[in-house]
Design a protein around this motif. Structure first.
Motif, PDB file in Angstrom:
ATOM      1  N   PHE A 215      17.944  51.660 -27.386  1.00  0.00           N
ATOM      2  CA  PHE A 215      17.160  50.430 -27.308  1.00  0.00           C
ATOM      3  C   PHE A 215      16.003  50.458 -28.312  1.00  0.00           C
ATOM      4  O   PHE A 215      15.728  49.454 -28.989  1.00  0.00           O
ATOM      5  N   LEU A 216      15.330  51.604 -28.438  1.00  0.00           N
ATOM      6  CA  LEU A 216      14.247  51.721 -29.424  1.00  0.00           C
ATOM      7  C   LEU A 216      14.790  51.602 -30.851  1.00  0.00           C
ATOM      8  O   LEU A 216      14.144  51.003 -31.731  1.00  0.00           O
ATOM      9  N   ALA A 217      15.985  52.141 -31.085  1.00  0.00           N
ATOM     10  CA  ALA A 217      16.594  52.027 -32.409  1.00  0.00           C
ATOM     11  C   ALA A 217      16.924  50.571 -32.727  1.00  0.00           C
ATOM     12  O   ALA A 217      16.757  50.112 -33.867  1.00  0.00           O
ATOM     13  N   ILE A 218      17.399  49.821 -31.720  1.00  0.00           N
ATOM     14  CA  ILE A 218      17.705  48.391 -31.924  1.00  0.00           C
ATOM     15  C   ILE A 218      16.440  47.624 -32.289  1.00  0.00           C
ATOM     16  O   ILE A 218      16.444  46.763 -33.181  1.00  0.00           O
ATOM     17  N   LEU A 219      15.311  47.951 -31.630  1.00  0.00           N
ATOM     18  CA  LEU A 219      14.051  47.266 -31.938  1.00  0.00           C
ATOM     19  C   LEU A 219      13.621  47.523 -33.376  1.00  0.00           C
ATOM     20  O   LEU A 219      13.155  46.607 -34.069  1.00  0.00           O
ATOM     21  N   GLU A 220      13.785  48.748 -33.845  1.00  0.00           N
ATOM     22  CA  GLU A 220      13.412  49.050 -35.235  1.00  0.00           C
ATOM     23  C   GLU A 220      14.353  48.374 -36.225  1.00  0.00           C
ATOM     24  O   GLU A 220      13.921  47.893 -37.285  1.00  0.00           O
ATOM     25  N   LEU A 221      15.642  48.322 -35.904  1.00  0.00           N
ATOM     26  CA  LEU A 221      16.589  47.643 -36.789  1.00  0.00           C
ATOM     27  C   LEU A 221      16.282  46.151 -36.863  1.00  0.00           C
ATOM     28  O   LEU A 221      16.428  45.530 -37.927  1.00  0.00           O
ATOM     29  N   LEU A 222      15.881  45.565 -35.740  1.00  0.00           N
ATOM     30  CA  LEU A 222      15.489  44.153 -35.746  1.00  0.00           C
ATOM     31  C   LEU A 222      14.235  43.947 -36.597  1.00  0.00           C
ATOM     32  O   LEU A 222      14.145  42.977 -37.364  1.00  0.00           O
ATOM     33  N   GLN A 223      13.275  44.857 -36.450  1.00  0.00           N
ATOM     34  CA  GLN A 223      12.036  44.727 -37.220  1.00  0.00           C
ATOM     35  C   GLN A 223      12.289  44.868 -38.716  1.00  0.00           C
ATOM     36  O   GLN A 223      11.642  44.201 -39.523  1.00  0.00           O
ATOM     37  N   ASN A 224      13.244  45.710 -39.097  1.00  0.00           N
ATOM     38  CA  ASN A 224      13.564  45.930 -40.504  1.00  0.00           C
ATOM     39  C   ASN A 224      14.593  44.928 -41.030  1.00  0.00           C
ATOM     40  O   ASN A 224      15.053  45.068 -42.165  1.00  0.00           O
ATOM     41  N   ALA A 225      14.953  43.939 -40.193  1.00  0.00           N
ATOM     42  CA  ALA A 225      15.892  42.882 -40.588  1.00  0.00           C
ATOM     43  C   ALA A 225      17.233  43.457 -41.008  1.00  0.00           C
ATOM     44  O   ALA A 225      17.850  43.002 -41.979  1.00  0.00           O
ATOM     45  N   VAL A 226      17.717  44.454 -40.302  1.00  0.00           N
ATOM     46  CA  VAL A 226      19.035  45.021 -40.564  1.00  0.00           C
ATOM     47  C   VAL A 226      20.087  44.365 -39.681  1.00  0.00           C
ATOM     48  O   VAL A 226      21.214  44.135 -40.102  1.00  0.00           O
ATOM     49  N   ILE A 227      19.713  44.044 -38.448  1.00  0.00           N
ATOM     50  CA  ILE A 227      20.643  43.424 -37.510  1.00  0.00           C
ATOM     51  C   ILE A 227      19.986  42.208 -36.898  1.00  0.00           C
ATOM     52  O   ILE A 227      18.787  41.971 -37.064  1.00  0.00           O
ATOM     53  N   THR A 228      20.787  41.453 -36.182  1.00  0.00           N
ATOM     54  CA  THR A 228      20.306  40.332 -35.389  1.00  0.00           C
ATOM     55  C   THR A 228      20.991  40.404 -34.026  1.00  0.00           C
ATOM     56  O   THR A 228      22.018  41.085 -33.883  1.00  0.00           O
ATOM     57  N   ILE A 229      20.432  39.740 -33.057  1.00  0.00           N
ATOM     58  CA  ILE A 229      21.029  39.770 -31.716  1.00  0.00           C
ATOM     59  C   ILE A 229      21.344  38.352 -31.281  1.00  0.00           C
ATOM     60  O   ILE A 229      20.671  37.395 -31.670  1.00  0.00           O
ATOM     61  N   THR A 230      22.379  38.258 -30.466  1.00  0.00           N
ATOM     62  CA  THR A 230      22.786  36.986 -29.869  1.00  0.00           C
ATOM     63  C   THR A 230      22.935  37.212 -28.373  1.00  0.00           C
ATOM     64  O   THR A 230      23.566  38.184 -27.946  1.00  0.00           O
ATOM     65  N   ILE A 231      22.341  36.324 -27.607  1.00  0.00           N
ATOM     66  CA  ILE A 231      22.412  36.465 -26.154  1.00  0.00           C
ATOM     67  C   ILE A 231      23.854  36.290 -25.704  1.00  0.00           C
ATOM     68  O   ILE A 231      24.521  35.304 -26.030  1.00  0.00           O
ATOM     69  N   GLY A 232      24.352  37.269 -24.941  1.00  0.00           N
ATOM     70  CA  GLY A 232      25.725  37.221 -24.467  1.00  0.00           C
ATOM     71  C   GLY A 232      25.796  36.883 -22.994  1.00  0.00           C
ATOM     72  O   GLY A 232      24.796  36.556 -22.338  1.00  0.00           O
ATOM     73  N   GLU A 233      26.990  36.957 -22.441  1.00  0.00           N
ATOM     74  CA  GLU A 233      27.189  36.663 -21.033  1.00  0.00           C
ATOM     75  C   GLU A 233      26.941  37.926 -20.217  1.00  0.00           C
ATOM     76  O   GLU A 233      27.148  39.038 -20.678  1.00  0.00           O
ATOM     77  N   GLY A 234      26.502  37.710 -19.004  1.00  0.00           N
ATOM     78  CA  GLY A 234      26.248  38.843 -18.135  1.00  0.00           C
ATOM     79  C   GLY A 234      24.762  39.143 -18.029  1.00  0.00           C
ATOM     80  O   GLY A 234      23.929  38.571 -18.752  1.00  0.00           O
ATOM     81  N   PHE A 235      24.445  40.016 -17.125  1.00  0.00           N
ATOM     82  CA  PHE A 235      23.042  40.345 -16.841  1.00  0.00           C
ATOM     83  C   PHE A 235      22.498  41.302 -17.897  1.00  0.00           C
ATOM     84  O   PHE A 235      23.047  42.383 -18.106  1.00  0.00           O
ATOM     85  N   ASN A 236      21.395  40.896 -18.559  1.00  0.00           N
ATOM     86  CA  ASN A 236      20.728  41.730 -19.572  1.00  0.00           C
ATOM     87  C   ASN A 236      21.699  42.202 -20.665  1.00  0.00           C
ATOM     88  O   ASN A 236      21.666  43.362 -21.078  1.00  0.00           O
ATOM     89  N   ASN A 237      22.572  41.327 -21.117  1.00  0.00           N
ATOM     90  CA  ASN A 237      23.523  41.721 -22.156  1.00  0.00           C
ATOM     91  C   ASN A 237      23.287  40.865 -23.400  1.00  0.00           C
ATOM     92  O   ASN A 237      22.915  39.690 -23.305  1.00  0.00           O
ATOM     93  N   PHE A 238      23.480  41.472 -24.566  1.00  0.00           N
ATOM     94  CA  PHE A 238      23.351  40.735 -25.818  1.00  0.00           C
ATOM     95  C   PHE A 238      24.253  41.409 -26.844  1.00  0.00           C
ATOM     96  O   PHE A 238      24.695  42.542 -26.677  1.00  0.00           O
ATOM     97  N   TRP A 239      24.532  40.652 -27.955  1.00  0.00           N
ATOM     98  CA  TRP A 239      25.436  41.133 -29.001  1.00  0.00           C
ATOM     99  C   TRP A 239      24.623  41.525 -30.221  1.00  0.00           C
ATOM    100  O   TRP A 239      23.646  40.868 -30.580  1.00  0.00           O
ATOM    101  N   LEU A 240      25.046  42.593 -30.871  1.00  0.00           N
ATOM    102  CA  LEU A 240      24.411  43.059 -32.097  1.00  0.00           C
ATOM    103  C   LEU A 240      25.310  42.704 -33.278  1.00  0.00           C
ATOM    104  O   LEU A 240      26.533  42.889 -33.225  1.00  0.00           O
ATOM    105  N   GLU A 241      24.698  42.194 -34.370  1.00  0.00           N
ATOM    106  CA  GLU A 241      25.464  41.859 -35.568  1.00  0.00           C
ATOM    107  C   GLU A 241      24.636  42.247 -36.803  1.00  0.00           C
ATOM    108  O   GLU A 241      23.423  42.164 -36.807  1.00  0.00           O
ATOM    109  N   ARG A 242      25.357  42.676 -37.866  1.00  0.00           N
ATOM    110  CA  ARG A 242      24.697  42.959 -39.128  1.00  0.00           C
ATOM    111  C   ARG A 242      24.297  41.653 -39.803  1.00  0.00           C
ATOM    112  O   ARG A 242      25.083  40.708 -39.849  1.00  0.00           O
ATOM    113  N   LEU A 243      23.101  41.594 -40.338  1.00  0.00           N
ATOM    114  CA  LEU A 243      22.648  40.361 -41.001  1.00  0.00           C
ATOM    115  C   LEU A 243      23.469  40.067 -42.249  1.00  0.00           C
ATOM    116  O   LEU A 243      23.672  38.917 -42.588  1.00  0.00           O
TER     117      LEU A 243
END
Length: 248
Positions: A215-243
């Motif tokens: 989770f901490l790695a995902i936050l850093e990747l988001l901050q560095n604009a390497v990935i983006t997230i999309t809210i998915g279905e289910g409880f506390n779930n989301f999708w990771l994609e390369r920008l």
């Protein structure tokens, strides 16, 4: 907003009065009764707020201070037999000076007491030598040993053994995770897949520490604009994609 009140402990009311006098650098022969009374009563109010039982001698001194203050405010001063005006503070000052005189020697008595406690009387030397000789004499000790004493010693030894055997042990485990390593791990996963859900990432390594590092790695990747997230279905779930793939 709450705050914590820390009050020093005083051995008696005169100890508290001397503290106020020394703190404010007041003349003990010319005590400002109004100020001392206000500080003294304020201290007692703090004790009551903290649910601390106020000793009777503190209440007596508080009443005495208010009585002296009332006498000072009266327009009719008291006159002694010689016609001189009687200062209502005179008795209080006398008690304070006497208390201060005794208090000044308390530290010396305390030092003397500590020194005496560290000393031990020599006692009967012959008796000590006899006791040491009996302790060293193994044959004399064996003469007093019976089955009950042996069983008692055996039980104590076994109890200590069980205690040592069942003593909890602490082990420090170093987890093989770093934020940099988990960032590379996530990017590598996204290189082989267009997108990756967070729930799938947890399934790869359900360890709680691994989830935290991911989770901490995902936050850093988001901050560095390497990935983006999309809210998915289910409880506390989301999708990771390369920008880069999203842009394409």
């Amino acid at each position: 907003m709450s705050f914590e009140i820390k009050l020093p402990l005083f051995e008696g009311p005169f100890d508290l009065l001397l503290f106020f006098i020394e703190r404010d650098e007041l003349d003990i022969y010319d005590i400002p009764i109004s100020k001392i009374t206000h500080d003294f009563l304020d201290y007692l109010k703090h004790l009551e707020k903290l649910n601390i039982e106020v000793a009777s001698e503190f209440i007596l001194v508080a009443a005495t201070l208010m009585r002296i203050k009332a006498k000072i405010l009266l327009p009719r001063p008291q006159i002694d037999e010689e016609g001189n005006e009687i200062d209502p503070r005179e008795e209080l000052v006398r008690h304070l000076l006497e208390y201060k005189k005794y208090k000044s020697v308390l530290s010396d008595f305390s030092t003397m007491e500590s020194g005496m406690l560290e000393k031990e009387k020599r006692g009967n030397v012959k008796r000590e030598v006899k006791m040491l000789s009996e302790t060293i004499n193994v044959e004399a000790e064996l003469q007093n040993v019976d089955l009950y004493k042996l069983l008692k010693v055996y039980r104590e030894v076994m109890a200590k053994y069980e205690l040592e055997k069942n003593k909890p042990t602490h082990r420090v485990v170093q987890y093989p995770y770093t934020i940099t390593g988990q960032k590379d791990y996530i990017v590598e996963k996204l290189d082989f897949s267009s997108r990756l859900s967070f729930s799938e990432l947890i399934e790869f390594d359900p360890n709680k520490i691994a989830v935290i590092f991911n989770f901490l790695a995902i936050l850093e990747l988001l901050q560095n604009a390497v990935i983006t997230i999309t809210i998915g279905e289910g409880f506390n779930n989301f999708w990771l994609e390369r920008l880069e793939k999203v842009a394409e």
